[in-house]
Design a protein around this motif. Structure first.
Motif, PDB file in Angstrom:
ATOM      1  N   ALA A 290      42.327  43.485  -5.148  1.00 41.41           N
ATOM      2  CA  ALA A 290      41.680  44.734  -5.012  1.00 41.41           C
ATOM      3  C   ALA A 290      40.141  44.591  -5.845  1.00 41.41           C
ATOM      4  CB  ALA A 290      42.247  45.847  -5.539  1.00 41.41           C
ATOM      5  N   ILE A 291      40.186  43.853  -6.939  1.00 42.45           N
ATOM      6  CA  ILE A 291      39.093  43.723  -7.659  1.00 42.45           C
ATOM      7  C   ILE A 291      38.268  42.788  -7.131  1.00 42.45           C
ATOM      8  CG2 ILE A 291      38.158  43.297 -10.094  1.00 42.45           C
ATOM      9  CD1 ILE A 291      40.902  44.280 -11.022  1.00 42.45           C
ATOM     10  N   ARG A 292      39.029  41.663  -6.770  1.00 48.25           N
ATOM     11  CA  ARG A 292      38.064  40.365  -6.066  1.00 48.25           C
ATOM     12  C   ARG A 292      37.529  41.184  -4.741  1.00 48.25           C
ATOM     13  NH1 ARG A 292      38.494  36.583  -2.235  1.00 48.25           N
ATOM     14  NH2 ARG A 292      40.964  36.918  -1.525  1.00 48.25           N
ATOM     15  N   LEU A 293      37.957  41.821  -3.895  1.00 49.45           N
ATOM     16  CA  LEU A 293      37.505  42.261  -2.614  1.00 49.45           C
ATOM     17  C   LEU A 293      36.698  43.378  -2.865  1.00 49.45           C
ATOM     18  CD1 LEU A 293      40.489  41.908  -0.389  1.00 49.45           C
ATOM     19  CD2 LEU A 293      38.771  40.447  -0.589  1.00 49.45           C
TER      20      LEU A 293
ATOM     21  N   ARG B 164      40.118  51.727 -12.021  1.00 49.25           N
ATOM     22  CA  ARG B 164      41.593  51.789 -12.222  1.00 49.25           C
ATOM     23  C   ARG B 164      42.133  52.907 -11.405  1.00 49.25           C
ATOM     24  NH1 ARG B 164      39.276  50.088 -16.932  1.00 49.25           N
ATOM     25  NH2 ARG B 164      40.564  48.543 -18.243  1.00 49.25           N
ATOM     26  N   ALA B 165      41.405  53.997 -11.307  1.00 47.62           N
ATOM     27  CA  ALA B 165      41.698  55.190 -10.618  1.00 47.62           C
ATOM     28  C   ALA B 165      41.681  54.880  -9.161  1.00 47.62           C
ATOM     29  CB  ALA B 165      40.949  56.330 -10.857  1.00 47.62           C
ATOM     30  N   GLN B 166      40.845  54.009  -8.647  1.00 48.50           N
ATOM     31  CA  GLN B 166      40.732  53.799  -7.207  1.00 48.50           C
ATOM     32  C   GLN B 166      41.898  52.894  -6.801  1.00 48.50           C
ATOM     33  OE1 GLN B 166      36.601  52.436  -7.528  1.00 48.50           O
ATOM     34  NE2 GLN B 166      35.670  54.236  -6.129  1.00 48.50           N
ATOM     35  N   ILE B 167      42.145  51.833  -7.852  1.00 49.84           N
ATOM     36  CA  ILE B 167      43.186  50.916  -7.266  1.00 49.84           C
ATOM     37  C   ILE B 167      44.523  51.654  -7.203  1.00 49.84           C
ATOM     38  CG2 ILE B 167      44.524  49.125  -8.335  1.00 49.84           C
ATOM     39  CD1 ILE B 167      42.069  48.091  -9.727  1.00 49.84           C
TER      40      ILE B 167
ATOM     41  N   ARG C 132      34.094  50.263 -14.767  1.00 50.60           N
ATOM     42  CA  ARG C 132      34.250  49.313 -13.383  1.00 50.60           C
ATOM     43  C   ARG C 132      34.973  47.749 -13.698  1.00 50.60           C
ATOM     44  NH1 ARG C 132      29.010  49.869 -10.485  1.00 50.60           N
ATOM     45  NH2 ARG C 132      28.881  47.611 -10.306  1.00 50.60           N
ATOM     46  N   LEU C 133      35.701  47.503 -12.752  1.00 52.35           N
ATOM     47  CA  LEU C 133      36.518  46.125 -12.955  1.00 52.35           C
ATOM     48  C   LEU C 133      35.699  44.969 -12.075  1.00 52.35           C
ATOM     49  CD1 LEU C 133      39.871  47.700 -13.195  1.00 52.35           C
ATOM     50  CD2 LEU C 133      38.685  47.064 -14.895  1.00 52.35           C
TER      51      LEU C 133
ATOM     52  N   SER D 111      36.136  34.356  -7.604  1.00 50.80           N
ATOM     53  CA  SER D 111      35.574  35.168  -6.825  1.00 50.80           C
ATOM     54  C   SER D 111      35.267  34.235  -5.282  1.00 50.80           C
ATOM     55  CB  SER D 111      34.076  35.697  -6.841  1.00 50.80           C
ATOM     56  OG  SER D 111      34.453  36.622  -8.150  1.00 50.80           O
ATOM     57  N   GLY D 112      35.711  32.926  -5.516  1.00 53.17           N
ATOM     58  CA  GLY D 112      35.288  32.232  -4.212  1.00 53.17           C
ATOM     59  C   GLY D 112      34.229  31.389  -4.484  1.00 53.17           C
ATOM     60  N   ASN D 113      33.363  31.651  -5.270  1.00 51.26           N
ATOM     61  CA  ASN D 113      32.107  30.838  -5.086  1.00 51.26           C
ATOM     62  C   ASN D 113      32.405  29.407  -5.669  1.00 51.26           C
ATOM     63  OD1 ASN D 113      30.334  33.467  -5.024  1.00 51.26           O
ATOM     64  ND2 ASN D 113      31.114  33.837  -7.281  1.00 51.26           N
ATOM     65  N   ILE D 114      31.667  28.394  -4.713  1.00 53.88           N
ATOM     66  CA  ILE D 114      31.667  27.004  -5.047  1.00 53.88           C
ATOM     67  C   ILE D 114      30.629  26.356  -5.603  1.00 53.88           C
ATOM     68  CG2 ILE D 114      31.996  24.584  -3.558  1.00 53.88           C
ATOM     69  CD1 ILE D 114      34.368  26.763  -3.149  1.00 53.88           C
ATOM     70  N   SER D 115      31.038  25.504  -6.499  1.00 55.32           N
ATOM     71  CA  SER D 115      30.031  24.860  -7.382  1.00 55.32           C
ATOM     72  C   SER D 115      30.444  23.426  -7.870  1.00 55.32           C
ATOM     73  CB  SER D 115      29.748  25.538  -8.782  1.00 55.32           C
ATOM     74  OG  SER D 115      30.787  25.681  -9.517  1.00 55.32           O
ATOM     75  N   ASP D 116      29.519  22.793  -8.661  1.00 55.52           N
ATOM     76  CA  ASP D 116      30.007  21.289  -8.905  1.00 55.52           C
ATOM     77  C   ASP D 116      30.422  20.581  -7.986  1.00 55.52           C
ATOM     78  OD1 ASP D 116      29.178  22.284 -11.485  1.00 55.52           O
ATOM     79  OD2 ASP D 116      31.097  22.685 -12.105  1.00 55.52           O
ATOM     80  N   ILE D 117      29.690  20.357  -6.597  1.00 55.39           N
ATOM     81  CA  ILE D 117      30.239  19.651  -5.530  1.00 55.39           C
ATOM     82  C   ILE D 117      29.978  18.178  -5.871  1.00 55.39           C
ATOM     83  CG2 ILE D 117      29.935  19.128  -3.205  1.00 55.39           C
ATOM     84  CD1 ILE D 117      29.273  22.243  -2.922  1.00 55.39           C
ATOM     85  N   GLU D 118      30.573  17.260  -5.611  1.00 56.18           N
ATOM     86  CA  GLU D 118      30.639  15.826  -5.661  1.00 56.18           C
ATOM     87  C   GLU D 118      31.092  15.167  -4.334  1.00 56.18           C
ATOM     88  OE1 GLU D 118      32.666  13.709  -8.917  1.00 56.18           O
ATOM     89  OE2 GLU D 118      31.540  14.958 -10.388  1.00 56.18           O
TER      90      GLU D 118
END
Length: 386
Positions: A17-20, A26-29, A71-72, A99-106
């Protein structure tokens, strides 16, 4: 489900829920999952202490009485996934934060002598050794293969099948201290396109990946049929001619023997266009597409031939399971808009026309590197790793 399993499941749901929904409170979760506020608070504090989540400060403009909600957010610094994509031409190794961010690509170009499991494992080990101050949650291997991980079995691959099968066993041994996942390449591309593209969760799609081989994945109601193993469909070995060319699978007239990139030169000969590519080696979709842009008659005729065979297969696939979109990915996109136009024409009169005519044929919008994000997102959406 015992109490410990329920707790871990609840914690994974809160993390998702926090990732999306970055910045959720917390209350919203608690409202979303109908958890008690006490349960949410305890599990969020665990996620924060373990380095998965950060508390980002007070929610602005709230009418909430009592303790102000905060906020989380996902902590993108302490944990990661290692994503490995093994293709015919390239080995790509990267990291994905939570969070699904891609980095350090070789990127490691591959030749025939290097395209083996030991070389892949060696490069992944070297990549991991350079990583500091971060915990690896899992290593995701993306393979151009149909995988049965439970049996450690590769049922089909454009690479050496025995080599791929040995690789799965070796990788599990070498990386025994890590969680490991093996995913099909087309499935990861399809998941990325569905998650990052313009499509609604309710849209039904057939994603088709056309390179040397041809893979396909159905996405129905936001879910990939058969998951990320690629075991549900095998479009590359859909027979369009029972008396056609023999295939390594034991069949005849398989689609990838008629449309795959490896057979372009033979198909060019069949339509009398081989002379225009005689100095091009190896012949690839991008070469045909470039000639087609110049309106070369031979290139256009070759594209029409490929589209006719592919359209026949796709119309029949749509007849079996109706879809709103047919999304074409892979190197075949280099054939250009004329290829799409020819496919749309070729499906007329083939299959159940109410289904076929309702389908929209489009090219995939995401680039090839989206496969890395697709693997990361699929793992986080479907596997417990917290």
């Amino acid at each position: 489900m015992n109490q410990l399993d329920m707790k871990e499941s609840n914690k994974q749901n809160i993390f998702s829920a926090i990732r999306l929904t970055p910045g959720i409170s917390r209350a919203q979760i608690a409202k979303k999952y109908r958890y008690s506020k006490t349960t949410v608070s305890i599990l969020v504090e665990e996620l924060i202490s373990q380095g998965y989540v950060t508390d980002g400060g007070l929610v602005q403009e709230t009418t909430h009485s009592g303790r102000k909600p905060t906020r989380l957010f996902i902590d993108q610094t302490k944990h990661c996934l290692v994503i490995v994509n093994w293709t015919e031409r390239m080995l790509v190794i990267s990291r994905a934060d939570l969070s699904g961010n891609i980095s350090d690509i070789e990127r490691v170009p591959l030749n025939n002598s290097e395209a083996n499991g030991k070389f892949v494992i060696k490069n992944v080990q070297e990549y991991i050794q350079k990583m500091h101050m971060v915990t690896i949650c899992t290593i995701c291997f993306i393979l151009p293969a149909i995988i049965d991980e439970s049996l450690e079995e590769i049922s089909s691959s454009i690479l050496n099948k025995a080599e791929m099968q040995s690789f799965i066993k070796d990788a599990k041994t070498v990386f025994h201290g890590y969680r490991i996942a093996f995913y099909n390449d087309t499935a990861c591309l399809a998941y990325a396109e569905q998650q990052l593209g313009k499509y609604d969760a309710s849209d039904s799609c057939l994603y088709v990946n056309i390179n040397s081989g041809i893979g396909a994945v159905y996405i129905i109601g936001g879910k990939m049929l058969g998951g990320a193993s690629g075991r549900t469909t095998q479009l590359g070995h859909f027979s369009i001619d029972r008396n056609g060319y023999s295939c390594e699978c034991g069949g005849h007239g398989c689609l990838e023997k008629c449309v795959g990139e490896k057979v372009l030169r033979r198909r060019a000969e069949e339509c009398g266009a081989s002379h225009i590519f005689e100095h091009v080696e190896p012949l690839r979709f991008c070469d045909v597409g470039e000639m087609a842009k110049r309106e070369n008659p031979g290139a256009l005729k070759l594209i029409e031939l490929l589209a006719d065979d592919l359209g026949f297969a796709l119309a029949n696939m749509i007849t079996v399971i109706a879809v709103k979109y047919v999304i074409l990915g892979g190197y075949a996109r280099n054939l250009g808009d004329y290829f799409l136009e020819c496919i749309r024409r070729s499906v007329e009169g083939v299959g159940y026309q109410p289904f076929v005519q309702d389908a929209t044929f489009v090219y995939a919008q995401q680039n090839e590197d989206c496969i890395l994000k697709g693997a990361a997102l699929y793992y986080m959406d479907h596997c417990y790793f917290i």
